[in-house]
Design an enzyme around this catalytic site. Structure first.
Site, PDB file in Angstrom:
ATOM      1  N   GLU A 154      -6.301  -3.717   1.725  1.00 20.89           N
ATOM      2  CA  GLU A 154      -7.697  -3.301   1.476  1.00 20.89           C
ATOM      3  C   GLU A 154      -8.365  -4.281   0.517  1.00 20.89           C
ATOM      4  O   GLU A 154      -9.024  -3.894  -0.445  1.00 20.89           O
ATOM      5  CB  GLU A 154      -7.730  -1.880   0.886  1.00 20.89           C
ATOM      6  CG  GLU A 154      -6.983  -0.862   1.721  1.00 20.89           C
ATOM      7  CD  GLU A 154      -7.114   0.576   1.217  1.00 20.89           C
ATOM      8  OE1 GLU A 154      -7.993   0.851   0.372  1.00 20.89           O
ATOM      9  OE2 GLU A 154      -6.325   1.418   1.668  1.00 20.89           O
ATOM     10  N   GLU A 213      -1.127   6.471  -1.487  1.00 18.64           N
ATOM     11  CA  GLU A 213      -1.380   6.761  -2.902  1.00 18.64           C
ATOM     12  C   GLU A 213      -0.625   7.970  -3.433  1.00 18.64           C
ATOM     13  O   GLU A 213      -1.219   8.878  -4.016  1.00 18.64           O
ATOM     14  CB  GLU A 213      -2.891   6.947  -3.121  1.00 18.64           C
ATOM     15  CG  GLU A 213      -3.695   5.740  -2.664  1.00 18.64           C
ATOM     16  CD  GLU A 213      -5.196   5.909  -2.812  1.00 18.64           C
ATOM     17  OE1 GLU A 213      -5.643   7.020  -3.117  1.00 18.64           O
ATOM     18  OE2 GLU A 213      -5.908   4.913  -2.618  1.00 18.64           O
TER      19      GLU A 213
END
Ligand code: GLA
Length: 402
Positions: free
Chosen positions: A278, A173
């Site tokens: 995810e 991220e």
């Protein structure tokens, strides 16, 4: 005599058929019992030859304190990711302390069950202790100090599991929604080359390990452009990167299938694999002020009426919503299957609905239903729908080959 023989023969045939039917029924019920009512084929069997099917596991699961979960996991998945135990705050809580007890158990579980083990994650702005960025006086450290700490952390953690962990989410991220680098402490103190350094250190620590960049919402074009730049700049300097992880924290109506395909194709063109790392699908109403994806902010709701609107399925997901979720999952998997040459793994972020992070984020205490198994560990319609998608894909491939 002839009649007698005939009767004996048909009697024999009927008995044989009955025996056969009995054998089939008992085999089927045995298979079902052995696998906590998971029908055959299981997920990993259905997708064998296309891509790995992974799951993020928590401590109760990989320490085998939850045998029911262990059975579902080992029957259905051939790859594991750690939900939390390999994050910086778990393995390196203070400057002189590395705590590997839980991480070791996670890795042992994967080895014991012959699973592909994924490392998550080395460099992230979240779940990283403050000490990493500060000196003893609480002041910001300089670039050289932070680089040295990052190098020590990566070498120690990656080095420990050399030859056991197959690939690492090296940087997690790093991007804002507009595609620019997130103003994390990593960026502020080291500068944009912190990403290259992290990949370089991971490669030094285990030259054979696969290295991934992992992020959410890169299906949105501006953010995807940022991820493409990261991959290009690593490749331009000859630094290893094997795959991009699309986290896959999806909604019922976002992203579109077209956005997903475009994203897969864009990374394919760069010569890297794509992993869905995810996956879950949020079925609850959106909350104002929340960005979606992996946005981890917490929003508290005090008005009871608003609470009721935001938590509409506390007693289970209604049938028509189950159907819609199953359809959404099937559509996603049809896209993943179509791109099976580029996608090497699809990992779900959790086993049962009851344990999903989406019950706590962004609004703590809601009842979400984002996964393939319900709160009673029962496979949902979505589970069967993606197995069907795999079977249909396989038979369409066979027909093509004919
Ligand atoms: C992000 C992280 C994961 C996890 C999820 C939410 O996507 O990469 O490690 O924390 O958020 O649980």
């Amino acid at each position: 005599m002839a009649v007698q023989t005939l009767t004996n023969k048909s009697h024999y045939q009927i008995t044989r058929q009955l025996c056969w039917a009995f054998f089939l029924i008992s085999t089927i019920s045995c298979t079902a019992n052995n696998s906590t009512n998971t029908p055959s084929p299981t997920l990993k069997d259905a997708f064998r030859g296309q891509f790995l099917i992974g799951i993020a596991v928590n401590e109760r699961q990989f320490t085998e304190a939850d045998p029911k979960a262990v059975q579902l996991i080992t029957n259905n998945f051939n790859s594991i990711s750690p939900e939390n135990v390999l994050k910086w705050q778990s393995v390196h809580p203070s400057p002189e302390t590395y705590t590997f007890d839980m991480a070791d158990k996670f890795v042992e579980f994967g080895l014991k069950h012959n699973m592909v083990i994924i490392g998550h994650t080395l460099v992230w702005h979240h779940q990283t202790p403050l000490w990493v960025f500060q000196n003893e006086k609480g002041e910001k450290v300089d670039r050289e100090t932070l680089i040295a700490r990052m190098r020590d952390h990566i070498h120690t953690v990656v080095g420990r599991y050399k030859g056991k962990i197959k690939g690492w989410d090296v940087v997690n991220e790093a991007l804002n929604e507009n595609g620019q680098l997130r103003r994390s402490r990593w960026l502020e103190i080291i500068g944009p080359d912190y990403i290259k350094l992290a990949f370089k250190f991971a490669h030094e620590a285990d030259p054979d390990v696969e290295l991934y960049y992992n992020d959410y919402s890169i299906e949105n074009e501006p953010k995807r452009r940022g991820a493409i730049e990261i991959v290009k700049s690593l490749k331009a300097e000859g630094i290893r990167i094997d795959a991009v992880g699309m986290q896959g924290h999806y909604l019922m109506n976002w992203p579109t299938l077209q956005q997903i395909e475009n994203t897969i194709n864009d990374f394919k063109k760069l010569g890297v694999k794509v992993m869905i790392t995810e996956l879950d699908i949020d079925v609850l109403p959106r909350v104002e002020g929340h960005l979606g994806g992996g946005d981890i902010r917490t929003i508290r709701i005090t008005d009871p009426q608003r609470w009721h609107e935001l938590d509409p399925y506390p007693d289970g997901l209604p049938e028509e919503k189950q159907d819609a979720l199953a359809q959404r999952y099937a559509e996603l998997f049809k896209v993943f299957l179509k791109h099976h040459d580029t996608i090497s793994r699809v990992t779900f972020w959790g086993l049962t609905d009851g344990e999903s992070w989406l019950n706590y984020n962004p609004v703590p205490g809601r009842h979400n239903h984002p996964l393939l198994f319900d709160r009673q560990y029962k496979p949902k319609k979505a589970y069967y729908a993606i197995i069907r998608a795999a079977q249909e894909f396989e038979s369409s491939q066979k027909n093509k080959d004919k």
